[in-house]
Design an enzyme around this catalytic site. Structure first.
Site, PDB file in Angstrom:
ATOM      1  CE1 TYR A 195     -62.134 -83.900 -21.167  1.00 47.30           C
ATOM      2  CE2 TYR A 195     -62.121 -85.585 -19.463  1.00 47.30           C
ATOM      3  CZ  TYR A 195     -61.516 -84.511 -20.086  1.00 47.30           C
ATOM      4  OH  TYR A 195     -60.314 -84.044 -19.653  1.00 47.30           O
ATOM      5  CE  LYS A 207     -61.229 -70.519 -14.651  1.00 48.69           C
ATOM      6  NZ  LYS A 207     -60.244 -69.486 -14.214  1.00 48.69           N
ATOM      7  CG  ASP A 246     -57.803 -70.179 -12.005  1.00 45.16           C
ATOM      8  OD1 ASP A 246     -58.720 -70.358 -11.165  1.00 45.16           O
ATOM      9  OD2 ASP A 246     -57.588 -69.068 -12.523  1.00 45.16           O
ATOM     10  CG  ASP A 254     -58.503 -85.997 -17.235  1.00 46.26           C
ATOM     11  OD1 ASP A 254     -57.715 -86.802 -16.699  1.00 46.26           O
ATOM     12  OD2 ASP A 254     -58.709 -85.967 -18.466  1.00 46.26           O
ATOM     13  CG  ASP A 286     -53.285 -87.405 -14.339  1.00 44.25           C
ATOM     14  OD1 ASP A 286     -53.924 -88.272 -13.703  1.00 44.25           O
ATOM     15  OD2 ASP A 286     -52.963 -87.543 -15.532  1.00 44.25           O
TER      16      ASP A 286
END
Ligand code: NAD
Length: 371
Positions: free
Chosen positions: A143, A194, A227, A251, A255
């Site tokens: 970001y 990752k 993942d 992020d 959630d």
């Protein structure tokens, strides 16, 4: 006995109503608890601060925030301030606090109270008793990395770039927070990245491993691909204690984890800064995940649990009052088990109550469990 300075910033809308319930809990601990005392300061933030001072947070409030053990934040925003200039919009107050306190570590717990397990979209046995913590790096990564741009190519096509950038220092400091937090919980950290496809993942893995060795060999560490972590959160979330991950994966994963447990009105959060060189104490801001809920503001309908539980996180992570934090969590769980519900978490055959009645019930139960 330690004295903890709290700055209360209720803000706008339901922030004012839910913070009033937190104040009653603080008064209870000040009168009864023997582990610590609270000195309270209050100030304005968001639209309320714009109305009074012309800015969403004043320099004086910022100074108080920097001098506090913890900032307890309500919510900001609402239609009244939709047209104020962008630079002084209500959310700019929160962003200034996050930036100037350098709050790089965002904690989002996912707790499933047994009484609310049936409200989850997952099966009761998968989520009942769930208590995990997602730790998201908040100030680096995809970001904020440069270059970050959309350019037009010679053939007229456009090309967009976001850069994921992390330094050793940024990874090391968030890893240390993860290990510190795990020591106050289940003593287990999963580090999600990752490394199979991203260079930042390779470095993340290396630095977390090295930090574990030098700083926290007593804590159990496992590495997991982000993942796979998303899948495992749905398959068997109770295998996790603390999950530490970067800004982008955090992020999404926070959630995902939060929504296993139901309503926005139930979700607390915390953001921590760097430790003070002398005292080792971190600047910290605790806030519910929800906003100012203009649709129900001023009606006494808001669920105060997210804000009360955010204060509970301050007890645990900023005030070293772990026993009191446990008591408060137990009081919340007990009140839910007794069948009290605000409108947002209402279920058949339960008793619907408003903000103040839910606050009173939690306070009364706290008196009982703390006796
Ligand atoms: P919101 O979280 O305020 O509300 C979303 C929905 O959830 C609404 O229907 C609301 O009634 C309900 N809800 C939220 N919290 C609740 C609670 N404690 N009890 C019962 N019901 C609850 O999000 P929104 O409607 O998108 O935004 C409203 C305002 O809040 C906007 O101005 C937005 O910019 C601001 N906002 C602020 C923050 C913050 O202060 N950190 C976060 C999100 C949104």
């Amino acid at each position: 006995m330690a004295t903890h300075k709290l700055l209360l910033l209720p803000g706008d809308g339901i922030g004012l109503e839910t913070m009033a319930e937190v104040e009653r809990i603080i008064a209870f601990f000040n009168a009864k608890a023997n582990a610590g005392k609270f000195e309270i300061e209050r100030d304005d933030v968001g639209g309320t601060a714009i109305d009074k001072h012309g800015v969403p947070v004043t320099d004086a409030a910022m100074a108080k925030a920097k001098a506090s053990t913890a900032v307890i934040f309500g919510a900001v925003g609402g239609p009244k301030w939709d047209k104020v200039p962008y630079a002084i919009r209500p959310e700019a107050g929160l962003l200034r606090l996050r930036k100037e306190l350098d709050l790089f570590a965002n904690l989002r717990p996912a707790i499933c109270y047994p009484a609310l397990a049936d409200a989850s979209s997952l099966k009761r046995e998968i989520v009942e008793g769930l208590d995990i913590l997602i730790l998201r790096e908040l100030t680096g990564g995809t970001y904020f990395g440069e270059p970050k741009e959309i350019v037009t190519l010679e053939n007229g096509e456009k090309r967009a770039v976001d850069s994921t950038v992390y330094t050793t220092r940024e990874i090391e400091r968030i890893a240390k927070v993860a290990f510190d937090l795990a020591r106050k919980r289940g003593n287990k950290v999963h580090s999600a990245e990752k490394r199979n496809v991203m260079k930042t993942g390779v470095l993340w893995n290396e630095v977390v491993t090295a930090t574990h060795k030098s700083y926290a060999p007593d804590v159990q560490l496992e590495h997991i691909l982000a993942d796979n972590c998303a899948m495992q959160l749905i398959r068997n979330p109770k295998q996790f204690d603390v999950i530490v991950t970067d800004n982008l994966f955090g992020d999404v994963l926070s959630d995902e984890a939060a929504m296993m447990t139901g309503s926005l009105g139930m979700l607390p959060s915390a953001s921590l800064g760097a430790p003070d060189a002398k005292t080792g104490k971190r600047l910290a801001l605790y806030e519910p995940v929800h906003g100012s809920a203009p649709d129900i503001a001023g009606k006494g309908l808001a669920n105060p649990i997210a804000t009360i539980a955010s204060f509970g996180m301050a007890l645990r992570y900023s005030c070293d009052m772990v026993r009191e934090a446990d008591l408060l969590d137990k009081a919340i769980a007990d009140v839910l088990a007794q069948g009290l519900r605000t409108g947002d978490i209402m279920q058949p055959n339960m008793r619907q109550v408003g903000t103040a009645e839910m606050g009173s019930a939690i306070l009364k139960q706290l008196e009982t469990v703390a006796a």
